[in-house]
Design a protein around this motif. Structure first.
Motif, PDB file in Angstrom:
ATOM      1  N   LEU A 199      34.793  45.610  35.738  1.00  0.00           N
ATOM      2  CA  LEU A 199      34.687  44.880  36.999  1.00  0.00           C
ATOM      3  C   LEU A 199      35.954  44.079  37.268  1.00  0.00           C
ATOM      4  O   LEU A 199      36.478  44.072  38.386  1.00  0.00           O
ATOM      5  N   ALA A 200      36.461  43.396  36.252  1.00  0.00           N
ATOM      6  CA  ALA A 200      37.656  42.569  36.432  1.00  0.00           C
ATOM      7  C   ALA A 200      38.864  43.408  36.845  1.00  0.00           C
ATOM      8  O   ALA A 200      39.608  43.032  37.761  1.00  0.00           O
ATOM      9  N   SER A 201      39.074  44.530  36.183  1.00  0.00           N
ATOM     10  CA  SER A 201      40.224  45.367  36.527  1.00  0.00           C
ATOM     11  C   SER A 201      40.067  45.961  37.923  1.00  0.00           C
ATOM     12  O   SER A 201      41.039  46.087  38.671  1.00  0.00           O
ATOM     13  N   ARG A 202      38.837  46.297  38.286  1.00  0.00           N
ATOM     14  CA  ARG A 202      38.594  46.850  39.624  1.00  0.00           C
ATOM     15  C   ARG A 202      38.834  45.806  40.707  1.00  0.00           C
ATOM     16  O   ARG A 202      39.439  46.093  41.750  1.00  0.00           O
ATOM     17  N   ILE A 203      38.382  44.579  40.467  1.00  0.00           N
ATOM     18  CA  ILE A 203      38.647  43.485  41.414  1.00  0.00           C
ATOM     19  C   ILE A 203      40.155  43.305  41.584  1.00  0.00           C
ATOM     20  O   ILE A 203      40.657  43.123  42.708  1.00  0.00           O
ATOM     21  N   ALA A 204      40.879  43.350  40.485  1.00  0.00           N
ATOM     22  CA  ALA A 204      42.329  43.120  40.541  1.00  0.00           C
ATOM     23  C   ALA A 204      43.027  44.150  41.410  1.00  0.00           C
ATOM     24  O   ALA A 204      43.796  43.797  42.318  1.00  0.00           O
ATOM     25  N   GLU A 226      29.059  33.860  38.748  1.00  0.00           N
ATOM     26  CA  GLU A 226      27.816  34.400  39.304  1.00  0.00           C
ATOM     27  C   GLU A 226      26.980  35.156  38.287  1.00  0.00           C
ATOM     28  O   GLU A 226      25.791  35.375  38.507  1.00  0.00           O
ATOM     29  N   ASN A 227      27.583  35.558  37.171  1.00  0.00           N
ATOM     30  CA  ASN A 227      26.852  36.369  36.198  1.00  0.00           C
ATOM     31  C   ASN A 227      27.267  35.960  34.781  1.00  0.00           C
ATOM     32  O   ASN A 227      28.403  36.211  34.370  1.00  0.00           O
ATOM     33  N   PRO A 228      26.356  35.351  34.013  1.00  0.00           N
ATOM     34  CA  PRO A 228      26.693  34.902  32.649  1.00  0.00           C
ATOM     35  C   PRO A 228      27.156  36.035  31.734  1.00  0.00           C
ATOM     36  O   PRO A 228      27.915  35.788  30.792  1.00  0.00           O
ATOM     37  N   ASP A 229      26.709  37.258  31.988  1.00  0.00           N
ATOM     38  CA  ASP A 229      27.140  38.377  31.153  1.00  0.00           C
ATOM     39  C   ASP A 229      28.646  38.619  31.255  1.00  0.00           C
ATOM     40  O   ASP A 229      29.231  39.282  30.394  1.00  0.00           O
ATOM     41  N   PHE A 230      29.270  38.131  32.340  1.00  0.00           N
ATOM     42  CA  PHE A 230      30.693  38.367  32.560  1.00  0.00           C
ATOM     43  C   PHE A 230      31.553  37.173  32.140  1.00  0.00           C
ATOM     44  O   PHE A 230      32.709  37.069  32.527  1.00  0.00           O
ATOM     45  N   SER A 231      30.997  36.270  31.342  1.00  0.00           N
ATOM     46  CA  SER A 231      31.687  35.011  31.058  1.00  0.00           C
ATOM     47  C   SER A 231      33.006  35.188  30.300  1.00  0.00           C
ATOM     48  O   SER A 231      33.859  34.300  30.337  1.00  0.00           O
ATOM     49  N   HIS A 232      33.174  36.314  29.628  1.00  0.00           N
ATOM     50  CA  HIS A 232      34.403  36.528  28.844  1.00  0.00           C
ATOM     51  C   HIS A 232      35.342  37.539  29.500  1.00  0.00           C
ATOM     52  O   HIS A 232      36.314  37.961  28.886  1.00  0.00           O
ATOM     53  N   MET A 233      35.057  37.932  30.734  1.00  0.00           N
ATOM     54  CA  MET A 233      35.864  39.009  31.305  1.00  0.00           C
ATOM     55  C   MET A 233      37.183  38.483  31.872  1.00  0.00           C
ATOM     56  O   MET A 233      37.333  37.314  32.235  1.00  0.00           O
ATOM     57  N   GLY A 234      38.140  39.367  31.904  1.00  0.00           N
ATOM     58  CA  GLY A 234      39.452  39.096  32.467  1.00  0.00           C
ATOM     59  C   GLY A 234      40.210  40.410  32.524  1.00  0.00           C
ATOM     60  O   GLY A 234      39.673  41.466  32.181  1.00  0.00           O
ATOM     61  N   THR A 235      41.446  40.359  32.937  1.00  0.00           N
ATOM     62  CA  THR A 235      42.222  41.597  33.002  1.00  0.00           C
ATOM     63  C   THR A 235      43.713  41.295  33.000  1.00  0.00           C
ATOM     64  O   THR A 235      44.152  40.229  33.452  1.00  0.00           O
ATOM     65  N   THR A 236      44.479  42.225  32.473  1.00  0.00           N
ATOM     66  CA  THR A 236      45.921  42.224  32.668  1.00  0.00           C
ATOM     67  C   THR A 236      46.197  42.846  34.031  1.00  0.00           C
ATOM     68  O   THR A 236      45.318  43.456  34.644  1.00  0.00           O
ATOM     69  N   VAL A 237      47.421  42.742  34.492  1.00  0.00           N
ATOM     70  CA  VAL A 237      47.848  43.499  35.669  1.00  0.00           C
ATOM     71  C   VAL A 237      49.353  43.689  35.597  1.00  0.00           C
ATOM     72  O   VAL A 237      50.084  42.811  35.132  1.00  0.00           O
ATOM     73  N   VAL A 238      49.802  44.868  36.010  1.00  0.00           N
ATOM     74  CA  VAL A 238      51.220  45.129  36.186  1.00  0.00           C
ATOM     75  C   VAL A 238      51.365  45.946  37.464  1.00  0.00           C
ATOM     76  O   VAL A 238      50.526  46.809  37.755  1.00  0.00           O
ATOM     77  N   LEU A 239      52.404  45.651  38.245  1.00  0.00           N
ATOM     78  CA  LEU A 239      52.578  46.359  39.506  1.00  0.00           C
ATOM     79  C   LEU A 239      54.049  46.544  39.813  1.00  0.00           C
ATOM     80  O   LEU A 239      54.898  45.764  39.384  1.00  0.00           O
TER      81      LEU A 239
END
Length: 290
Positions: A53-58, A107-120
Motif C-alpha cells: 500500500l505504501a509503495s502504491r501510494i507513493a 486509519e488502520n492499526p495493521d499498517f502502523s509499521h509501513m513505509g516505503t523508499t522512493v527513487v525517481l
C-alpha cells in the motif's frame, strides 16, 4: 540552448523467488508530444499488505504531481524556470506521498509499521532531475561508463562511509535492509535531489535493492553496455536476479535518452569499470558528456 532529445521508457516489477507479496511498485511515462518522461520506483515495507500500500501510494501521488506539470505556462518558461518548477513538483509529490502514507497508517492499526523508499528520474529536454529517499537507486550509463547517481540512506552506507564495511560485505550484511530515511515515518522527510544537464545519449536505470543485492556497479555496467534492445535490460536484470536467488522483490525502470539527430545509445563490448559515487564530470558542475 536545449538539445534535440528523444525519450523511451520501460519498466518491470517482480515478486522474486521467496516473498509471498510484491511490496515494490513502479510507474513510468513518456509524453507523446513533448520531450518529457519519468520513472518512479518505490520499495515498501511493513507487512500485512502495508508495504504494498505504501509503495502504491507513493508512485500514484508523485505521478499525479507530474501529470499536472506540462502546461502552456510551463512551456512558456525559460529553462531555468522549468528546472525550478520540476524540482518543486518533485518535492511536492514526495511531501504529499509521505503525508498520505502517514494518514493511511493512522486509519488502520495493521499498517502502523509501513513505509516505503522512493527513487525517481525526470527528464525534460536535456535536463535530468533525480531524487530519492531510502536505498532504491538511480544510475546513469553512457559510452563513458556508469555513474551511480544516488547514495543510499542506510546503515550499511554509513558503515561504508566510516570505513568499517566494504561494498561487497554490505550486500550480505545482516543490517543491509536497515534504512535511515523513508516515506511514512515522520511528517517531514527530505529527499536528496539533484539536476544535471544531459549532453550525450544515455541510459537511466532505477531499481529497488532486490536488484543491487546481487549486482555491483561493474556488473550492472556490463549489462547496460552490452544488452540490446536497451529497454529490455529491465527484463534481463530481473531474470538474472531471480536466477541468483531472488530473495526480495525486484523492480527496474529504464529510460533511454537519445540526444541529437545522429546520436544513439550503441552497444559496447568492453568499457572501463565504473565504481565510485562521483555524480559530476567536472567538480561542482553536474553535467554529463562534456
Amino acid at each position: 540552448m536545449s538539445r534535440s532529445v528523444s525519450l523511451a521508457v520501460n519498466g518491470r516489477t517482480d515478486i522474486g523467488q521467496i516473498r509471498e507479496e510484491n511490496e515494490d511498485a513502479i510507474t513510468w511515462f513518456a509524453h507523446p508530444d513533448q520531450p518529457f518522461a519519468y520513472v518512479v520506483v518505490a520499495d515498501g515495507m511493513g507487512g500485512y499488505s502495508g508495504g504494498a500500500l505504501a509503495s502504491r501510494i507513493a508512485i500514484q501521488t508523485i505521478s499525479l504531481c507530474f501529470s499536472q506539470l506540462i502546461t502552456p505556462t510551463f512551456l512558456a518558461c525559460t529553462p531555468e524556470q522549468q528546472k525550478l518548477m520540476i524540482q518543486s513538483a518533485v518535492r511536492s509529490g514526495i511531501h504529499k506521498a509521505n503525508l498520505s502514507i502517514i494518514e493511511a497508517k493512522a486509519e488502520n492499526p495493521d499498517f502502523s509499521h509501513m513505509g516505503t523508499t522512493v527513487v525517481l528520474s525526470v527528464v525534460w529536454q536535456d535536463q535530468l532531475t533525480v531524487a530519492h529517499v531510502g536505498d532504491s537507486r538511480a544510475y546513469h550509463w553512457s559510452l563513458k561508463g556508469l555513474t551511480q547517481l544516488t547514495r543510499d540512506h542506510s546503515v550499511v552506507q554509513e558503515m561504508i562511509d566510516a570505513g568499517t564495511l566494504t561494498e561487497e560485505e554490505a550486500r550480505t550484511s545482516d543490517v543491509r535492509n536497515h534504512i535511515t530515511r523513508a516515506l511514512g515515518v515522520q511528517e517531514d522527510v527530505e529527499p536528496d535531489l539533484k539536476t544535471y544537464r544531459l549532453t550525450e545519449s544515455a541510459l537511466l536505470m532505477l531499481c529497488s535493492d532486490g536488484l543491487t543485492e546481487y549486482f555491483d556497479n561493474a556488473e550492472l555496467q556490463h549489462v547496460l553496455a552490452t544488452h540490446r534492445p536497451a529497454l529490455e535490460c529491465c527484463y534481463r536484470l530481473i531474470d538474472d536476479a531471480n536466477h541468483s536467488g531472488g530473495r526480495d522483490n525486484i523492480s527496474v525502470g529504464m529510460l533511454e535518452v537519445t540526444v541529437g539527430p545522429n546520436q544513439s545509445v550503441a552497444p559496447v563490448i568492453s568499457v572501463p569499470s565504473g565504481q565510485g559515487e562521483d555524480t559530476t564530470v567536472r567538480r561542482n558542475q553536474p553535467r554529463f558528456g562534456e
